[in-house]
Design an enzyme around this catalytic site. Structure first.
Site, PDB file in Angstrom:
ATOM      1  N   LEU A   1       3.125  -0.335  -1.843  1.00 52.07           N
ATOM      2  CA  LEU A   1       2.177  -1.107  -2.666  1.00 52.07           C
ATOM      3  C   LEU A   1       0.740  -0.725  -2.379  1.00 52.07           C
ATOM      4  CD1 LEU A   1       0.484  -3.691  -1.256  1.00 52.07           C
ATOM      5  CD2 LEU A   1       2.756  -4.660  -1.182  1.00 52.07           C
ATOM      6  N   ARG A   2      -0.054  -0.781  -3.445  1.00 53.14           N
ATOM      7  CA  ARG A   2      -1.500  -0.535  -3.336  1.00 53.14           C
ATOM      8  C   ARG A   2      -2.213  -1.873  -3.360  1.00 53.14           C
ATOM      9  NH1 ARG A   2      -1.767   2.101  -8.904  1.00 53.14           N
ATOM     10  NH2 ARG A   2      -0.194   0.493  -9.078  1.00 53.14           N
TER      11      ARG A   2
ATOM     12  N   CYS B   1      -4.951   2.175   5.268  1.00 50.65           N
ATOM     13  CA  CYS B   1      -3.704   2.948   5.216  1.00 50.65           C
ATOM     14  C   CYS B   1      -3.908   4.454   5.284  1.00 50.65           C
ATOM     15  CB  CYS B   1      -2.921   2.573   3.962  1.00 50.65           C
ATOM     16  SG  CYS B   1      -2.535   0.824   3.881  1.00 50.65           S
TER      17      CYS B   1
ATOM     18  N   GLU C   1       7.279   0.532   2.188  1.00 47.37           N
ATOM     19  CA  GLU C   1       6.596  -0.128   1.077  1.00 47.37           C
ATOM     20  C   GLU C   1       5.530   0.813   0.536  1.00 47.37           C
ATOM     21  OE1 GLU C   1       7.168  -3.296  -0.206  1.00 47.37           O
ATOM     22  OE2 GLU C   1       5.831  -2.346  -1.656  1.00 47.37           O
TER      23      GLU C   1
ATOM     24  N   ASN D   1       1.756   9.057   1.747  1.00 53.46           N
ATOM     25  CA  ASN D   1       0.331   8.809   1.989  1.00 53.46           C
ATOM     26  C   ASN D   1      -0.401  10.104   2.350  1.00 53.46           C
ATOM     27  OD1 ASN D   1       0.516   6.178   1.311  1.00 53.46           O
ATOM     28  ND2 ASN D   1       0.040   5.327   3.326  1.00 53.46           N
TER      29      ASN D   1
ATOM     30  N   GLY E   1     -15.133  11.831  -5.646  1.00 54.67           N
ATOM     31  CA  GLY E   1     -16.173  10.826  -5.396  1.00 54.67           C
ATOM     32  C   GLY E   1     -16.467  10.689  -3.930  1.00 54.67           C
TER      33      GLY E   1
ATOM     34  N   GLY F   1     -10.504   5.547   1.866  1.00 49.97           N
ATOM     35  CA  GLY F   1     -10.707   4.683   3.021  1.00 49.97           C
ATOM     36  C   GLY F   1      -9.611   3.638   3.022  1.00 49.97           C
TER      37      GLY F   1
HETATM   38  C1  UGA Z   1      -2.276   3.394  -0.297  1.00 50.81           C
HETATM   39  C2  UGA Z   1      -1.175   4.046  -1.136  1.00 50.81           C
HETATM   40  O1  UGA Z   1      -1.686   4.388  -2.428  1.00 50.81           O
HETATM   41  C3  UGA Z   1       0.011   3.101  -1.306  1.00 50.81           C
HETATM   42  O2  UGA Z   1       1.054   3.749  -2.020  1.00 50.81           O
HETATM   43  C4  UGA Z   1       0.501   2.698   0.090  1.00 50.81           C
HETATM   44  O3  UGA Z   1       1.586   1.781   0.000  1.00 50.81           O
HETATM   45  C5  UGA Z   1      -0.635   2.032   0.848  1.00 50.81           C
HETATM   46  O4  UGA Z   1      -1.745   2.967   0.958  1.00 50.81           O
HETATM   47  C6  UGA Z   1      -0.118   1.673   2.207  1.00 50.81           C
HETATM   48  O5  UGA Z   1       0.188   2.578   2.990  1.00 50.81           O
HETATM   49  O6  UGA Z   1       0.089   0.481   2.478  1.00 50.81           O
HETATM   50  P1  UGA Z   1      -4.223   1.652  -0.861  1.00 50.81           P
HETATM   51  O7  UGA Z   1      -4.741   1.946   0.503  1.00 50.81           O
HETATM   52  O8  UGA Z   1      -4.130   0.247  -1.330  1.00 50.81           O
HETATM   53  O9  UGA Z   1      -2.747   2.268  -1.029  1.00 50.81           O
HETATM   54  O10 UGA Z   1      -5.208   2.387  -1.863  1.00 50.81           O
HETATM   55  P2  UGA Z   1      -5.226   3.611  -2.884  1.00 50.81           P
HETATM   56  O11 UGA Z   1      -5.273   3.062  -4.249  1.00 50.81           O
HETATM   57  O12 UGA Z   1      -4.215   4.647  -2.582  1.00 50.81           O
HETATM   58  O13 UGA Z   1      -6.678   4.178  -2.534  1.00 50.81           O
HETATM   59  C7  UGA Z   1      -6.968   4.635  -1.217  1.00 50.81           C
HETATM   60  C8  UGA Z   1      -8.373   5.168  -1.163  1.00 50.81           C
HETATM   61  O14 UGA Z   1      -8.485   6.401  -1.863  1.00 50.81           O
HETATM   62  C9  UGA Z   1      -9.445   4.254  -1.776  1.00 50.81           C
HETATM   63  O15 UGA Z   1     -10.583   4.282  -0.945  1.00 50.81           O
HETATM   64  C10 UGA Z   1      -9.740   4.899  -3.117  1.00 50.81           C
HETATM   65  O16 UGA Z   1     -11.046   4.637  -3.561  1.00 50.81           O
HETATM   66  C11 UGA Z   1      -9.547   6.373  -2.799  1.00 50.81           C
HETATM   67  N1  UGA Z   1      -9.140   7.200  -3.957  1.00 50.81           N
HETATM   68  C12 UGA Z   1      -7.973   6.954  -4.583  1.00 50.81           C
HETATM   69  C13 UGA Z   1      -9.945   8.234  -4.362  1.00 50.81           C
HETATM   70  O17 UGA Z   1     -11.036   8.488  -3.797  1.00 50.81           O
HETATM   71  N2  UGA Z   1      -9.551   9.021  -5.416  1.00 50.81           N
HETATM   72  C14 UGA Z   1      -8.383   8.796  -6.059  1.00 50.81           C
HETATM   73  O18 UGA Z   1      -8.085   9.545  -7.009  1.00 50.81           O
HETATM   74  C15 UGA Z   1      -7.575   7.741  -5.646  1.00 50.81           C
END
Ligand code: UGA
Length: 485
Positions: A158-159, A268, A156, A216, A261, A265
């Site tokens: 999903l975010r 995942c 999966e 990931n 930034g 965290g």
């Molecule tokens: C992540 C992956 O993006 C999903 O594809 C995956 O399915 C999911 O883990 C999982 O393994 O279940 P998620 O943890 O919901 O999803 O969040 P992200 O949107 O990827 O962000 C992760 C972290 O990275 C957050 O703390 C976000 O603030 C940070 N981030 C994200 C950044 O600092 N910079 C970015 O450009 C993007």
């Protein structure tokens, strides 16, 4: 015409609940299964045990239609399902980098001996490479149905905060299968997104489970890459936002996961890169993935840097200072505080003797349970009141739209640290704020004065890849100048 497969989903966290509710919305009969009776009771009552925009209406609709149900009973689930999805958590092992597969093991060990008729068991949880093969060997010897039960792997992507959209219209569906029968079953489950053009990647299960871990790892690496560049920016006077903007415009690089930034965290990315590196070491290819340790270290340094920035902004010490914190969740759109960079920074600043007053639109209840030592408030204004320094740690949209002129009247000192580059730096400075952000130079040229229309037209805005909008900035500047004169 054959009847559509009946579906069970084991594990009712973000992934499992979204999967169950979305499949019910596509017309399948779905049974969600969890060992947590309180969670099942909440779901049966139409209440989500976590914050995820757009999911609760889908849950309620599923319950109302009778297509979606929940149970704690494994025998009922085994009897019900033709396709069983396993979506239980695979957190980091306490005190070790590897994945804790005990929930997956317990689910498998509980379900397999109950499977008496042909069915497909589908792993969806994120697992270290090699996990699927082991369970595939055990399944036919553990299940009374023998070889008529098969395993497949369907990771999966999903975010959190986008769970419904990512489930109904994923970028791709990866089907790791050992047989045409398993592939056909998964094609039937995903008939609707496939008909809408979602790519279906058929592969072996070993590749499928690695696709997820590798995806990931790549995302984490990209985030740490731009954050490493932020460290370089801080000593060269370069601007990491303009850098990210310019890099992201190269289609071979792309702007996604390139927001600098406070780093990544959540439940995942951090644990998945550690689990992958740990598994690589077990497999004797630790060198191949040794860079993931550096990715993790860069990510950790962002949190330390932010505490340092907060201390500098507070005049060299945090003890006795009042620090307003905006954001505690690991990302906006979520109440998840697992390995949240924002919460960790808030807690570290508290430990240095500051009084921390925090606001988050969704994550405060969870944060309060774990950290009753922080002070919590119900609004942006509450966090800003009498603050010596204001920290933006999670980029909720309501923080970006907060009025710097109004907030200026409530703080003790007009100092803001924008860890997520979510604020319009020029607008805040125009209102008299000492604005600081990691990876950005102290003095920022007002875009209207030094950037020609061509530069602005090409998207070279003060907020780089996120794009602030010059018109909005100009409006705030005019308002502030008018207020000041
Ligand atoms: C992540 C992956 O993006 C999903 O594809 C995956 O399915 C999911 O883990 C999982 O393994 O279940 P998620 O943890 O919901 O999803 O969040 P992200 O949107 O990827 O962000 C992760 C972290 O990275 C957050 O703390 C976000 O603030 C940070 N981030 C994200 C950044 O600092 N910079 C970015 O450009 C993007």
């Amino acid at each position: 015409m054959t009847k559509p497969p009946r579906i069970t989903v084991f594990g009712t966290g973000y992934l499992g609940t979204a999967h169950a509710a979305c499949l019910a919305s596509l017309g399948f009969d779905v049974l969600g299964v969890d060992i947590d009776a309180a969670r099942i009771a909440a779901l049966e009552a139409g209440r989500l045990p976590f914050y995820e925009l757009g999911l609760e209406p889908l849950l309620r609709e599923g319950l109302r239609s009778g297509r979606l149900g929940f149970t704690t009973s494994y025998p009922s689930a085994a009897e019900f399902g033709d396709v069983h999805f396993i979506c239980v958590g695979t957190p980091q092992r306490p005190g070790a980098p590897g994945a804790d597969l005990s929930q997956f093991e317990a689910c498998f060990a509980g379900l397999a001996p109950l499977l008496r008729r042909p069915c497909l068991v589908v792993g969806k949880s994120t697992v270290p490479p090699g996990t699927a093969a082991g369970y595939a060997r055990r399944l036919p010897v553990t299940s009374p149905a023998g070889a008529r039960v098969e395993l497949a792997w369907n990771p999966e992507f999903l975010r959190e905060g986008h769970a419904v959209a990512d489930t109904l219209r994923p970028d791709r569906i990866v089907a790791g299968v050992w047989s045409g029968r398993a592939e056909a079953a998964l094609r039937e489950v995903y008939a609707e997104p496939l008909a809408a053009g979602v790519p279906f990647v058929v592969t072996d299960p070993a590749t499928a489970e690695l696709v997820k871990a590798a995806a990931n790892a790549f995302l984490a690496t990209k985030i740490s890459f731009i954050n490493a560049m932020a460290e370089v920016c801080e000593v060269t006077g370069a601007d990491v936002l303009s850098l990210a903007d310019a890099l992201g415009r190269d289609p071979r690089i792309g702007g996604a996961a390139l927001r600098p930034g406070l780093g990544f965290g959540g439940g995942c990315l951090p644990k998945d890169i550690r689990a992958l590196a740990a598994r690589a070491a077990e497999l004797g290819v630790d060198q191949a993935l040794s860079f993931l340790h550096e990715v993790d270290a860069i990510n950790g340094r962002r949190r330390t840097r932010l505490v340092d920035l907060a201390r500098e902004a507070a005049g060299g010490r945090l003890e006795g200072r009042r620090v307003g914190v905006l954001g505690l969740a690991f990302k906006p759109g979520s109440d998840d505080i697992r390995d949240s960079p924002a919460l960790e920074v808030a807690v570290r600043i508290r430990a240095l003797g500051a009084r921390v007053v925090a606001f988050d639109p969704a994550a405060m209840d969870r944060a309060r349970r774990v950290h009753p030592d922080l002070d919590y408030t119900g609004s942006v204004l509450g966090a800003a009141r009498d603050a010596d320094v204001l920290l933006l740690l999670t980029e909720w949209p309501e923080f970006s739209t907060a009025d710097p002129k109004v907030l200026a009247k409530t703080v003790a000192r007009q100092t803001v640290v924008d860890a997520r580059h979510a604020l319009d730096a020029a607008a805040w400075r125009a209102c008299g704020w000492d604005y600081r952000a990691p990876g950005r130079p102290g003095g920022i040229r007002p875009a209207a004065a030094s950037d020609g229309p061509a530069a602005r037209g090409s998207g070279a805005t003060d907020r780089g890849v996120t794009g602030a909008g010059d018109a909005a900035r100009a409006r705030v500047e005019v308002a502030c100048l008018a207020a000041a004169s």
